[in-house]
Design a protein around this motif. Sequence first.
Motif, PDB file in Angstrom:
ATOM      1  N   VAL A 162       0.890  -1.192  -0.083  1.00  0.00           N
ATOM      2  CA  VAL A 162      -0.158   0.168  -0.128  1.00  0.00           C
ATOM      3  C   VAL A 162       0.881   1.177   0.143  1.00  0.00           C
ATOM      4  CG1 VAL A 162      -1.783   1.328   1.200  1.00  0.00           C
ATOM      5  CG2 VAL A 162      -1.833  -1.368   1.131  1.00  0.00           C
ATOM      6  N   PHE A 163       0.619   2.031  -0.908  1.00  0.00           N
ATOM      7  CA  PHE A 163       1.339   3.603  -1.221  1.00  0.00           C
ATOM      8  C   PHE A 163       0.195   4.372  -0.916  1.00  0.00           C
ATOM      9  CE2 PHE A 163       4.720   1.819  -4.198  1.00  0.00           C
ATOM     10  CZ  PHE A 163       5.375   0.980  -3.397  1.00  0.00           C
ATOM     11  N   CYS A 164       0.549   5.261   0.014  1.00  0.00           N
ATOM     12  CA  CYS A 164       0.074   6.553   0.209  1.00  0.00           C
ATOM     13  C   CYS A 164       0.481   7.839  -0.677  1.00  0.00           C
ATOM     14  CB  CYS A 164      -0.250   6.975   1.502  1.00  0.00           C
ATOM     15  SG  CYS A 164      -1.272   8.340   1.856  1.00  0.00           S
ATOM     16  N   ARG A 165      -0.390   8.641  -1.388  1.00  0.00           N
ATOM     17  CA  ARG A 165       0.169   9.874  -2.390  1.00  0.00           C
ATOM     18  C   ARG A 165      -1.092  10.841  -1.952  1.00  0.00           C
ATOM     19  NH1 ARG A 165       0.988  10.523  -8.794  1.00  0.00           N
ATOM     20  NH2 ARG A 165       2.160  12.417  -8.322  1.00  0.00           N
ATOM     21  N   VAL A 166      -0.411  11.932  -1.462  1.00  0.00           N
ATOM     22  CA  VAL A 166      -1.147  13.258  -1.089  1.00  0.00           C
ATOM     23  C   VAL A 166      -0.827  14.241  -2.259  1.00  0.00           C
ATOM     24  CG1 VAL A 166      -1.509  15.304   0.614  1.00  0.00           C
ATOM     25  CG2 VAL A 166      -0.604  12.693   1.354  1.00  0.00           C
ATOM     26  N   ARG A 167      -2.062  14.619  -2.799  1.00  0.00           N
ATOM     27  CA  ARG A 167      -1.928  15.656  -3.984  1.00  0.00           C
ATOM     28  C   ARG A 167      -1.655  16.883  -3.305  1.00  0.00           C
ATOM     29  NH1 ARG A 167      -5.880  19.412  -4.543  1.00  0.00           N
ATOM     30  NH2 ARG A 167      -8.189  18.753  -3.607  1.00  0.00           N
ATOM     31  N   PHE A 207       2.507   3.173   6.070  1.00  0.00           N
ATOM     32  CA  PHE A 207       2.608   2.526   4.718  1.00  0.00           C
ATOM     33  C   PHE A 207       3.809   2.083   4.269  1.00  0.00           C
ATOM     34  CE2 PHE A 207      -1.200   5.268   5.419  1.00  0.00           C
ATOM     35  CZ  PHE A 207      -2.111   4.483   5.221  1.00  0.00           C
ATOM     36  N   ASP A 208       3.866   1.387   3.294  1.00  0.00           N
ATOM     37  CA  ASP A 208       5.109   0.808   2.609  1.00  0.00           C
ATOM     38  C   ASP A 208       5.845   2.233   1.916  1.00  0.00           C
ATOM     39  OD1 ASP A 208       5.121  -2.208   2.484  1.00  0.00           O
ATOM     40  OD2 ASP A 208       3.171  -1.720   1.760  1.00  0.00           O
ATOM     41  N   ARG A 209       5.159   3.096   1.533  1.00  0.00           N
ATOM     42  CA  ARG A 209       5.765   4.207   0.992  1.00  0.00           C
ATOM     43  C   ARG A 209       4.674   5.284   1.237  1.00  0.00           C
ATOM     44  NH1 ARG A 209       9.921   6.146  -2.635  1.00  0.00           N
ATOM     45  NH2 ARG A 209       9.716   8.299  -2.252  1.00  0.00           N
ATOM     46  N   VAL A 210       5.215   6.587   1.510  1.00  0.00           N
ATOM     47  CA  VAL A 210       4.401   7.633   1.367  1.00  0.00           C
ATOM     48  C   VAL A 210       4.843   8.732   0.497  1.00  0.00           C
ATOM     49  CG1 VAL A 210       3.333   9.657   2.715  1.00  0.00           C
ATOM     50  CG2 VAL A 210       3.615   7.191   3.915  1.00  0.00           C
ATOM     51  N   PHE A 211       4.054   9.212  -0.457  1.00  0.00           N
ATOM     52  CA  PHE A 211       4.469  10.408  -1.252  1.00  0.00           C
ATOM     53  C   PHE A 211       3.875  11.373  -0.983  1.00  0.00           C
ATOM     54  CE2 PHE A 211       4.514   6.213  -3.809  1.00  0.00           C
ATOM     55  CZ  PHE A 211       5.934   6.414  -4.187  1.00  0.00           C
ATOM     56  N   PRO A 212       4.641  12.451  -0.606  1.00  0.00           N
ATOM     57  CA  PRO A 212       4.132  13.943  -0.391  1.00  0.00           C
ATOM     58  C   PRO A 212       3.828  14.789  -1.249  1.00  0.00           C
ATOM     59  CG  PRO A 212       6.449  13.597   0.880  1.00  0.00           C
ATOM     60  CD  PRO A 212       6.212  12.451  -0.271  1.00  0.00           C
ATOM     61  N   PRO A 213       3.230  15.778  -1.174  1.00  0.00           N
ATOM     62  CA  PRO A 213       2.571  16.631  -2.325  1.00  0.00           C
ATOM     63  C   PRO A 213       3.470  17.047  -3.304  1.00  0.00           C
ATOM     64  CG  PRO A 213       1.485  17.490  -0.256  1.00  0.00           C
ATOM     65  CD  PRO A 213       2.516  16.432   0.114  1.00  0.00           C
ATOM     66  N   GLY A 214       4.697  17.118  -3.060  1.00  0.00           N
ATOM     67  CA  GLY A 214       6.016  17.554  -4.144  1.00  0.00           C
ATOM     68  C   GLY A 214       6.200  16.473  -4.825  1.00  0.00           C
ATOM     69  N   SER A 215       5.741  15.169  -4.701  1.00  0.00           N
ATOM     70  CA  SER A 215       6.460  14.260  -5.512  1.00  0.00           C
ATOM     71  C   SER A 215       6.084  14.288  -6.853  1.00  0.00           C
ATOM     72  CB  SER A 215       5.971  12.726  -4.911  1.00  0.00           C
ATOM     73  OG  SER A 215       6.351  12.663  -3.360  1.00  0.00           O
ATOM     74  N   SER A 233     -10.510   6.751   4.125  1.00  0.00           N
ATOM     75  CA  SER A 233      -9.507   6.273   3.075  1.00  0.00           C
ATOM     76  C   SER A 233      -8.225   5.527   3.694  1.00  0.00           C
ATOM     77  CB  SER A 233      -9.154   7.150   2.046  1.00  0.00           C
ATOM     78  OG  SER A 233     -10.217   7.507   1.235  1.00  0.00           O
ATOM     79  N   LEU A 234      -7.611   6.412   4.605  1.00  0.00           N
ATOM     80  CA  LEU A 234      -6.376   5.866   5.246  1.00  0.00           C
ATOM     81  C   LEU A 234      -6.771   4.593   6.294  1.00  0.00           C
ATOM     82  CD1 LEU A 234      -4.741   9.253   6.215  1.00  0.00           C
ATOM     83  CD2 LEU A 234      -4.005   7.669   4.636  1.00  0.00           C
TER      84      LEU A 234
END
Length: 657
Positions: A297-302, A358-366, A637-638
Amino acid sequence: MEPQQRSPLLEVKGNIEVKRPLVKAPSRLPLPGSRFKRGPDQMEDALEPEKKRTRGLGTAPKIATSRPRAPALTTVPQTQGQTAAPKVPKKTGPRCSTAIATAAAAPSMLGGKKPSKRPAWDLKGQLCDLTAELKCYRERTQTLDQENQQLRDQLREAQQQATVLGAERRTLEGELARVQAQAEQGQQELGNLSARVLELEERLGTQESLVQELQKEQLGLQEERRGLATRLEEQERRLQTSEAALSGSQAEVASLRQETVAQAALLAERGERLHGLEMERRRLHNQLQELKGNIRVFCRVRPVLPGEPTPSPGFLLFPSGPGGPSDLPTRLSLSRSDERRGTLSGAPAPPTRHDFSFDRVFPPGSGQDEVFEEIAMLVQSALDGYPVCIFAYGQTGSGKTFTMEGGPGGDPQVEGLIPRALRHLFSIAQELGGQGWTYSFVASYVEIYNETVRDLLATGTRKGQGGECEIRRAGPGSEELTVTNARYVPVSCEKEVEALLHLARQNRAVARTAQNERSSRSHSVFQLQISGEHAARGLQCGAPLSLVDLAGSERLDPGLALGPGERERLRETQAINSSLSTLGLVIMALSNKESHVPYRNSKLTYLLQNSLGGSAKMLMFVNISPLEENVSESLNSLRFASKVNQCVIGTAQANRK
């Protein structure tokens, strides 16, 4: 020396000039049979002296005397081209000269020297004078008759001559016509000959120019022949040198053949070793993916979009890992304040913080490239024969479609996972082609809207006919699932994939919602069936790559007033939430190793059955919004993603034959 021959035309002209008809001039001599008569005027002129002599004696008896005029001889008509004949001179004999002299003497007697005038009474004298004058006129008449006879003879001769000349004229006219015809024919022949001469002169000029060109070409060919002779000599020298070198190379070729045999054996040995290494790479690659987890599971914040409120500081935090800031972010902390809660003193309660891992979290700047780099190895597992499923989950407007398909405009920097994954697969397949592997790719793209399957690649009259698409087994006893009446398109390059994505984007069902101006109201499933074969070793592998863009996961508002449009949106939301709940139940059942997995409770899980089982590798992107107003949906969602992240599925098995 022979005299020059005269032309017939000149001879005819000469005959015409020589034989001209004699044309008589009008004569005053009387014609035969006519009497010697005078007109009143002539008689009056002849008796002029007598009148004077007898003027006083009364009327004297008149003597009927006349000088008849001879009719003019008929003239011969002149033919064309002939000149007028000269007048024939009169033939005068002795008698004619005497008559002329007598005639000439008569006027001298009558009108010359006049005798003395006789008195009127001298009738005898007057009679004597008249008698003498009558005698004189008789002699003159006799002379004129003789002359007239001579002239008649001449006339007959002239008529005979005219007859002869007429016959000769007709002969000459015929000959002239024949000569004119010959002349016209000669003129025509001359014209033909002139035209022929002009034609021959033109042909002669053409032939001369052709001869000049041939001469130039001959000179060029001679020059070329000399050049070829020089080249031939050079080639012969080079041939001799090559033959000498060939004899020296044959020994080298023999040694090279021995080396080639040795290299072939070495190449075969290295090929075996390379194949073994490739199999070992696939095993280690799969082992690495299993260590990371078959369900990740990857989490991505727009990022915050223009026009949206900036969240307060501390609302979203990304704590560092054990290794400090250098570690990749894997944790997320979300703060939530509840205005309904308060302390005994009346002050607001402190915000509640929720921590997730999570396995990986992507902040808004990714960026998109950073996200794909993390899943590239998982995508490559599909080439090794492992089913792979990647889906994006989250509320409407959280960036799911942007993550999977990318942004509009075709900017390479914002390309989504689908085009990047296929480009990566095409590149790896081309590299493996050097090791004897050949791959084929078949793409399909469907959407599930209100539990109805629709083909997003339909064209023409088939658009919107989703009711015709059903999920069926490929054959009796087969585990492979297919969608009936859906298009399965073979693809081999990026442009073909871009065309399919553009067509699917146009056909996908969209509607307005409170969260997003243009929201996806259906699950879109892009599937790529990969088939690989190593013909030399008889190896085959095949697996599907499923990339899913799930519909928005909003909860229902029980206090919402329902109109006709809201009822349609309510039905859509119920179908979406039902399928998402079934997806969670399936993942839980797989994690708990339950005997029954409820795939058929939803069209989505039934279609993805082969990509969710124990032999598959799954990755879920949970997309959340950075806005505080969406904190409730973000927490839901989280929490759902955390449950999925805690599931463990058995070891994946490659589909090999």
